[in-house]
Design an enzyme around this catalytic site. Structure first.
Site: not given
Ligand code: NDP
Length: 499
Positions: A195, A247-249, A252, A269, A303, A402
């Protein structure tokens, strides 16, 4: 412009002829809903083409195709040697089409084509070649458990593919992030549903087509383009055994919650806010060049971007002047121009986010040393200047969150005892840079910094042979190396009574 890029420029027009379909069971198909969405060139803000908008029904079809392919003898019984050859063939095809893939990534993501070809496409070729080496070497072992209650026992372990893998990737390095996941998953014998991010679907689709051309059996490598809902449908699907996400936390964490449906394996990650720690004895020219590249490469949308600078007060001003000099040498513009090495941000949304952080920083009391907004000579596209914010403080949001753009937040330090605590005062722990000519200091700091990767007198070096991933809220698990093969396999312990 190199001839190869010039030729590939017609690509946009070719793509625009028909909506790009999903890839399910080896076929390009439109979404069940018939919906499509536009993918946009960030250098111009104009639509490149329409792409199928996959939803839960399409995910279901892709999972069925992937489950079928998992047990199909064409894949399940393929020898390790043949799987190796297949991955190497795919690497050959990426190499053949490297210029086209670089241009696709450039128009879809905005990143400069020359750099993309040299770094991301070349890196993806290496990734497939590296993991092509694993199928023939990744096995179990025999273990000394015998005898048991007088019986002679043989115990051995075997590695089996974890199953159907949902691979959810972001837009910042679309081709590399796909390669980092697809290559070990196929090497381990899994089947996959990739995806890509809604902003950058094009190279993922091309990669799956190349895999089919290489001979990867139908259904082994599926692609669902679409929005976050498609990613969530993969996470929610009980037929998916593992999700690998970059991707973003925030997403996640949502993936971890969603994965409880069947307790699928999850590797993550996530974000970073990596410190660059500069000691007074550092080689300032080398540090400045690398710190500038570490925050401005890929427009800061990395990242591991070294976005927090901790410079000793005695060299702070000098170092920042040198970093600013490096920034001034960047050529900003449309990435199809081979002289450009700094492109636009990926989207208007990302531009707004970066811009809002600069405002936040100013309101928090930081100063803009360079940059801070749109370059004066670029009125269209999502361009944002390389930016340095000085007088940053450890509690400011520009130091803690971030930003994911070309913004360096600079802090000055004097107290060596407090330095490590400051560098570690972060929810993230992806990477860190240390600059010193004192080898003992370098090793000491490397042991004290809480980060998955520490670079001493270098930055952003990545290799398929060495693990990559984060401490703390920067993620779970490690990509690359043996660790990646472990992510995509289950280990089975077999006991045989030989008496
Ligand atoms: P996301 O984390 O939202 O997106 C990454 C991938 O996850 C995309 O394919 C996305 O699809 C998909 N996704 C979104 N929502 C879900 C969900 N609920 N379940 C499963 N998959 C989902 O990053 P964004 O692209 O929205 O960027 C937002 C911010 O995240 C950036 O500004 C940046 O700060 C950070 N980021 C960090 C990255 C890193 O490597 N550390 C990489 C990318 C972003 P879709 O694109 O369709 O939404």
């Amino acid at each position: 412009m190199p001839t190869s890029f010039a030729k590939a420029e017609s690509l946009g027009a070719d793509l625009a002829r028909a909506p790009r379909g999903l890839i399910i069971g080896g076929k390009s198909v439109q979404a069940v809903s018939g919906k499509t969405f536009a993918t946009v060139n960030p250098a111009t803000g104009k639509e490149i083409c329409q792409v199928a908008e996959g939803g839960a029904e399409d995910v279901d079809l892709a999972v069925k195709a992937a489950r079928q392919a998992l047990v199909d003898p064409a894949w399940a019984n393929m020898s390790a040697v043949d799987r190796s050859l297949l991955l190497n063939r795919l690497a050959d095809l990426i190499e053949r089409d490297a210029a086209e893939l670089a241009v696709l990534e450039c128009i879809d993501n905005g990143k400069p084509a020359t750099l993309t070809q040299a770094v991301e496409i070349e890196g993806s070729i290496k990734t497939f070649r590296y993991f092509a080496g694993w199928p023939t070497k990744f096995g179990g072992e025999t273990l000394p458990v015998s005898p048991r209650s007088g019986a002679k026992i043989l115990n051995y372990t075997v590695r089996e593919p974890v199953g159907v893998c949902g691979l959810i990737v972001p837009w910042n390095y679309p081709m590399s992030m796909a390669a980092w996941k697809v290559a070990p998953a196929l090497a381990a014998g899994c089947t996959v549903i990739l995806k890509p991010a809604e902003q950058t679907p094009l190279t993922a689709l091309r990669l799956a087509e190349l895999a089919l051309e290489a001979g990867v059996p139908e259904g082994v490598f599926n692609v669902i383009t679409g929005f976050g809902e498609a990613g969530a449908a993969l996470v929610d699907h009980p037929g998916v055994d593992k999700v690998a996400f970059t991707g973003s936390t925030a997403v996640g964490k949502a993936i971890v919650r969603g994965s409880t449906v069947n307790l699928k394996k999850v590797s993550l990650e996530l974000g970073g806010k990596s410190p660059q720690i500069v000691l007074p004895d550092a080689d300032l020219d080398a540090a400045a060049a690398s710190i500038a590249a570490g925050i401005f490469f890929n427009q800061g949308q990395t990242c591991t971007a070294g976005s927090r600078l901790y410079a000793h007060s005695s060299i702070h001003d000098d170092l920042l002047a040198r970093i600013a000099d490096q920034a001034a040498q960047l050529t900003i513009g449309n990435g199809l121009d081979p002289s450009v090495n700094f492109g636009p941000l990926v989207s208007q949304e990302q531009w707004d986010q970066v811009s809002s952080y600069v405002e936040i920083g100013k309101n928090e009391g930081a100063d803009i040393m360079i940059g801070g907004g749109r370059p004066a000579d670029l009125s269209e596209g999502y361009f944002f200047q390389p930016t340095i914010m000085t007088n940053a403080g450890c509690d400011m949001r520009i130091v803690r969150e971030e930003i994911f753009g070309p913004v360096l937040s600079a802090l000055s330090w004097d107290d060596a005892d407090d330095l490590v605590a400051q560098a570690n005062d972060s929810d993230f722990g992806l990477s860190a840079g240390i600059w010193t000519n004192d080898i003992k200091q370098g090793h000491r700091l490397a042991s004290q910094v809480k980060a998955g990767t520490v670079w001493v007198n270098c930055f952003n070096l990545v290799d398929n042979a060495t693990p990559f991933g984060g401490f703390k809220q920067s993620g779970w698990g490690r990509e690359h190396g043996r660790q990646a093969m472990e992510l995509y396999s289950e280990i089975k312990s077999v006991w045989v009574n030989l008496s």
